[in-house]
Design a protein around this motif. Sequence first.
Motif, PDB file in Angstrom:
ATOM      1  N   PHE A  50     -28.045  49.227  14.648  1.00 14.33           N
ATOM      2  CA  PHE A  50     -27.630  49.986  15.969  1.00 14.33           C
ATOM      3  C   PHE A  50     -28.860  49.771  17.018  1.00 14.33           C
ATOM      4  CE2 PHE A  50     -25.828  52.243  12.152  1.00 14.33           C
ATOM      5  CZ  PHE A  50     -24.613  52.152  12.745  1.00 14.33           C
ATOM      6  N   LEU A  51     -30.097  49.527  16.540  1.00 13.74           N
ATOM      7  CA  LEU A  51     -31.267  49.181  17.763  1.00 13.74           C
ATOM      8  C   LEU A  51     -30.731  47.993  18.323  1.00 13.74           C
ATOM      9  CD1 LEU A  51     -33.788  50.074  18.990  1.00 13.74           C
ATOM     10  CD2 LEU A  51     -34.891  49.266  17.127  1.00 13.74           C
ATOM     11  N   SER A  53     -28.089  46.247  18.575  1.00 17.50           N
ATOM     12  CA  SER A  53     -26.661  46.369  19.198  1.00 17.50           C
ATOM     13  C   SER A  53     -27.114  47.029  20.463  1.00 17.50           C
ATOM     14  CB  SER A  53     -25.327  46.982  18.603  1.00 17.50           C
ATOM     15  OG  SER A  53     -25.836  48.338  17.972  1.00 17.50           O
ATOM     16  N   LYS A  54     -27.905  48.175  20.603  1.00 16.45           N
ATOM     17  CA  LYS A  54     -28.092  48.844  21.682  1.00 16.45           C
ATOM     18  C   LYS A  54     -28.700  47.862  22.771  1.00 16.45           C
ATOM     19  CE  LYS A  54     -30.643  52.876  23.393  1.00 16.45           C
ATOM     20  NZ  LYS A  54     -31.553  54.053  23.028  1.00 16.45           N
ATOM     21  N   SER A  57     -26.351  45.574  24.007  1.00 18.22           N
ATOM     22  CA  SER A  57     -25.392  46.071  24.981  1.00 18.22           C
ATOM     23  C   SER A  57     -25.633  46.235  26.190  1.00 18.22           C
ATOM     24  CB  SER A  57     -24.637  47.032  24.250  1.00 18.22           C
ATOM     25  OG  SER A  57     -25.573  48.177  24.216  1.00 18.22           O
ATOM     26  N   SER A  58     -27.084  46.543  26.544  1.00 23.90           N
ATOM     27  CA  SER A  58     -27.603  46.737  27.902  1.00 23.90           C
ATOM     28  C   SER A  58     -27.216  45.694  28.738  1.00 23.90           C
ATOM     29  CB  SER A  58     -29.112  47.118  27.752  1.00 23.90           C
ATOM     30  OG  SER A  58     -29.907  45.725  27.475  1.00 23.90           O
TER      31      SER A  58
END
Length: 126
Positions: A50-51, A53-54, A57-58
């Motif tokens: 999740f970190l 992909s975050k 995704s920015s």
Amino acid sequence: MGVLLRSFSPGTDRKGISNWLLQRASAIVLAAYFLFNFGFIVANPDLDYFLWSKLYSSGWMQIFSLLAVLALAGHAWIGLWCVYTDYVTERLLGPKAPFLRNSLQLLTVLIIGSYIAWTLSIFWSL
């Protein structure tokens, strides 16, 4: 002396200097990308999907990643072009060398172009 003056006169072909500068600039971009990713991994020992992909995704990281892929493509193209023009020659391979060299260059452009298109589709789901 005449050769030296001609090499610095306006209007002469500066492809070699441009290629050299592009190689160095692309190497700097790739080093920055690698160091950033390495630093991010070291700074986040509990890194999970999740970190990660975050981060990716920015928008700024997508642009940075695309810039790194374009730098890698340019770096690869110039490097392989030099190899093809230095080693796929008539002196080494005979009269079929220009056809082989041009075929290899075309194949390289197609592969690099497909990698760039693939990258765009991954980053921006085109």
